[in-house]
Design a protein around this motif. Structure first.
Motif, PDB file in Angstrom:
ATOM      1  N   HIS A  84       0.846  -1.206   0.000  1.00  7.59           N
ATOM      2  CA  HIS A  84       0.000   0.000   0.000  1.00  7.59           C
ATOM      3  C   HIS A  84       0.877   1.250   0.000  1.00  7.59           C
ATOM      4  O   HIS A  84       1.529   1.560   0.996  1.00  7.59           O
ATOM      5  CB  HIS A  84      -0.891  -0.013   1.254  1.00  7.59           C
ATOM      6  CG  HIS A  84      -1.930   1.054   1.301  1.00  7.59           C
ATOM      7  ND1 HIS A  84      -3.280   0.797   1.300  1.00  7.59           N
ATOM      8  CD2 HIS A  84      -1.834   2.408   1.362  1.00  7.59           C
ATOM      9  CE1 HIS A  84      -3.960   1.923   1.365  1.00  7.59           C
ATOM     10  NE2 HIS A  84      -3.099   2.933   1.404  1.00  7.59           N
ATOM     11  N   HIS A 136     -11.408   7.511  -0.831  1.00  5.64           N
ATOM     12  CA  HIS A 136     -11.009   7.503   0.582  1.00  5.64           C
ATOM     13  C   HIS A 136     -12.112   8.140   1.445  1.00  5.64           C
ATOM     14  O   HIS A 136     -12.683   9.158   1.048  1.00  5.64           O
ATOM     15  CB  HIS A 136      -9.703   8.294   0.712  1.00  5.64           C
ATOM     16  CG  HIS A 136      -9.034   8.145   2.034  1.00  5.64           C
ATOM     17  ND1 HIS A 136      -9.539   8.696   3.182  1.00  5.64           N
ATOM     18  CD2 HIS A 136      -7.886   7.514   2.390  1.00  5.64           C
ATOM     19  CE1 HIS A 136      -8.738   8.397   4.187  1.00  5.64           C
ATOM     20  NE2 HIS A 136      -7.725   7.687   3.740  1.00  5.64           N
ATOM     21  N   GLU A 178      -8.687   2.944  -1.662  1.00  2.00           N
ATOM     22  CA  GLU A 178      -9.071   2.606  -0.340  1.00  2.00           C
ATOM     23  C   GLU A 178     -10.425   3.201  -0.007  1.00  2.00           C
ATOM     24  O   GLU A 178     -10.734   4.336  -0.347  1.00  2.00           O
ATOM     25  CB  GLU A 178      -8.007   3.011   0.692  1.00  2.00           C
ATOM     26  CG  GLU A 178      -7.597   4.466   0.710  1.00  2.00           C
ATOM     27  CD  GLU A 178      -6.414   4.686   1.674  1.00  2.00           C
ATOM     28  OE1 GLU A 178      -6.607   4.590   2.892  1.00  2.00           O
ATOM     29  OE2 GLU A 178      -5.318   4.942   1.165  1.00  2.00           O
ATOM     30  N   HIS A 220      -9.625   1.170   4.835  1.00  3.02           N
ATOM     31  CA  HIS A 220      -9.068   2.140   5.766  1.00  3.02           C
ATOM     32  C   HIS A 220     -10.049   2.253   6.920  1.00  3.02           C
ATOM     33  O   HIS A 220     -11.222   2.561   6.711  1.00  3.02           O
ATOM     34  CB  HIS A 220      -8.912   3.480   5.013  1.00  3.02           C
ATOM     35  CG  HIS A 220      -8.538   4.637   5.885  1.00  3.02           C
ATOM     36  ND1 HIS A 220      -7.284   5.211   5.847  1.00  3.02           N
ATOM     37  CD2 HIS A 220      -9.244   5.337   6.802  1.00  3.02           C
ATOM     38  CE1 HIS A 220      -7.240   6.215   6.706  1.00  3.02           C
ATOM     39  NE2 HIS A 220      -8.419   6.319   7.301  1.00  3.02           N
ATOM     40  N   HIS A 235      -5.870  -2.000   6.006  1.00  4.03           N
ATOM     41  CA  HIS A 235      -4.527  -1.466   5.789  1.00  4.03           C
ATOM     42  C   HIS A 235      -4.130  -0.515   6.911  1.00  4.03           C
ATOM     43  O   HIS A 235      -4.981   0.043   7.600  1.00  4.03           O
ATOM     44  CB  HIS A 235      -4.471  -0.789   4.411  1.00  4.03           C
ATOM     45  CG  HIS A 235      -4.489   0.700   4.466  1.00  4.03           C
ATOM     46  ND1 HIS A 235      -3.335   1.444   4.509  1.00  4.03           N
ATOM     47  CD2 HIS A 235      -5.504   1.578   4.515  1.00  4.03           C
ATOM     48  CE1 HIS A 235      -3.667   2.727   4.568  1.00  4.03           C
ATOM     49  NE2 HIS A 235      -4.960   2.840   4.574  1.00  4.03           N
ATOM     50  N   ASP A 291       2.422   2.992   3.120  1.00  2.00           N
ATOM     51  CA  ASP A 291       1.443   4.086   3.059  1.00  2.00           C
ATOM     52  C   ASP A 291       2.140   5.398   2.678  1.00  2.00           C
ATOM     53  O   ASP A 291       1.696   6.482   3.056  1.00  2.00           O
ATOM     54  CB  ASP A 291       0.664   4.244   4.375  1.00  2.00           C
ATOM     55  CG  ASP A 291      -0.704   4.902   4.178  1.00  2.00           C
ATOM     56  OD1 ASP A 291      -1.133   5.047   3.016  1.00  2.00           O
ATOM     57  OD2 ASP A 291      -1.327   5.280   5.180  1.00  2.00           O
TER      58      ASP A 291
END
Ligand SMILES: [Zn+2]
Ligand SMILES: [Zn+2]
Length: 264
Positions: A7, A67, A95, A133, A158, A208
């Motif tokens: 990720h 997101h 995500e 997420h 994640h 990330d």
């Protein structure tokens, strides 16, 4: 050694500030043994750029998603989500998820939940795994994953920062859990305890990047090559060699994302 950064956001790195460019950053990762990276979307506006990135670099896969912290319309647009997600270069959906950290209004929570549910529907329809997420939204995240049968297509939570209770509930649902450089932070003892308890066949590692650079790069711009620090930290906690951590997490990644990566 073959590592995979499960990720990252290559497209969000400030290359000017880093005094570099994407090709150099990808190359630097490969030099460190990071053979593959999943570059994760946070907004639909990134789609074209992400497709171009995956065309340019064989070692980079991409996702499509919105997101939970991005601005969202009240009603999810399944059509656009479905259309972008169908692109052959897109291997995962996300995500997506729930983020109550910034204490969103009740209406914003409901909107996040509706989009989360829509992502799961598309993931199941296309049989592409889901990148989740989740922050300060343990019960709702687990409830929605369960109710929508998200594990059918595969799920990863994640950058995990919640507690063992949530981790074990997610594991029971068949989810994978990915850990970031946060596990190298001084104050992350409770998270390190979770890593110790994790079954090795469900564990993934990630940067990330450009966020959350691991120690000793904390505060700097994060990049996929630093996933080595995350792997090293997991190796210490699991009392395993770097080599076996690399092999196992890469195997897990390929299983979840249905990929067969050459040289891994
Ligand atoms: Zn995230
Ligand atoms: Zn992310």
């Amino acid at each position: 050694m073959k590592l995979i950064d499960s990720h990252c956001h290559l497209h969000l790195i400030d290359y000017e500030q880093l005094n570099s460019d994407m090709a150099t950053v990808v190359k630097a990762a490969q030099t460190k043994g990071v053979t593959h990276m999943l570059c994760v979307a946070t907004d639909f506006s990134e789609h074209e750029q992400l497709c171009a990135i995956s065309e340019q670099f064989d070692s980079v896969s991409i996702s499509t998603g919105l997101h939970p912290n991005e601005s969202m319309t009240v009603k999810p647009d399944l059509q656009i989500l479905s259309a972008l997600a169908s692109h052959p270069k897109v291997i995962a959906i996300g995500e997506t998820g729930l983020d109550y950290y910034r204490d969103p209004s009740a209406q914003h929570r409901i909107t996040q939940q509706a989009w989360f549910t829509a992502h799961i529907a598309v993931a199941n329809k296309l049989n592409k795994p889901l990148i989740v997420h989740t922050r300060m939204a343990k019960a709702d995240t687990i409830a929605i994953l369960k109710a929508e049968n998200a594990s059918n297509a595969g799920v990863v939570l994640h950058c995990f920062t919640e507690d063992w209770e949530m981790a074990s509930q997610a594991l029971d649902l068949g989810c994978y859990i990915s850990f970031s450089g946060i596990i190298t932070f001084k104050n992350a003892d409770s998270l390190r305890e979770i890593v110790k308890k994790m079954p090795m066949d469900r564990l993934l590692i990630e940067t990330d990047s450009p966020f959350l650079a691991p120690v000793p790069f904390r505060g700097k711009i994060n990049q996929p090559s630093y996933v080595t620090e995350v792997a090293q930290s997991v190796a210490l906690l699991k009392n395993m060699s770097m080599e076996s951590i690399a092999n196992k997490t890469s195997e897990n990644f390929q299983k979840l994302f249905k990929l067969n990566i050459e040289g891994v």
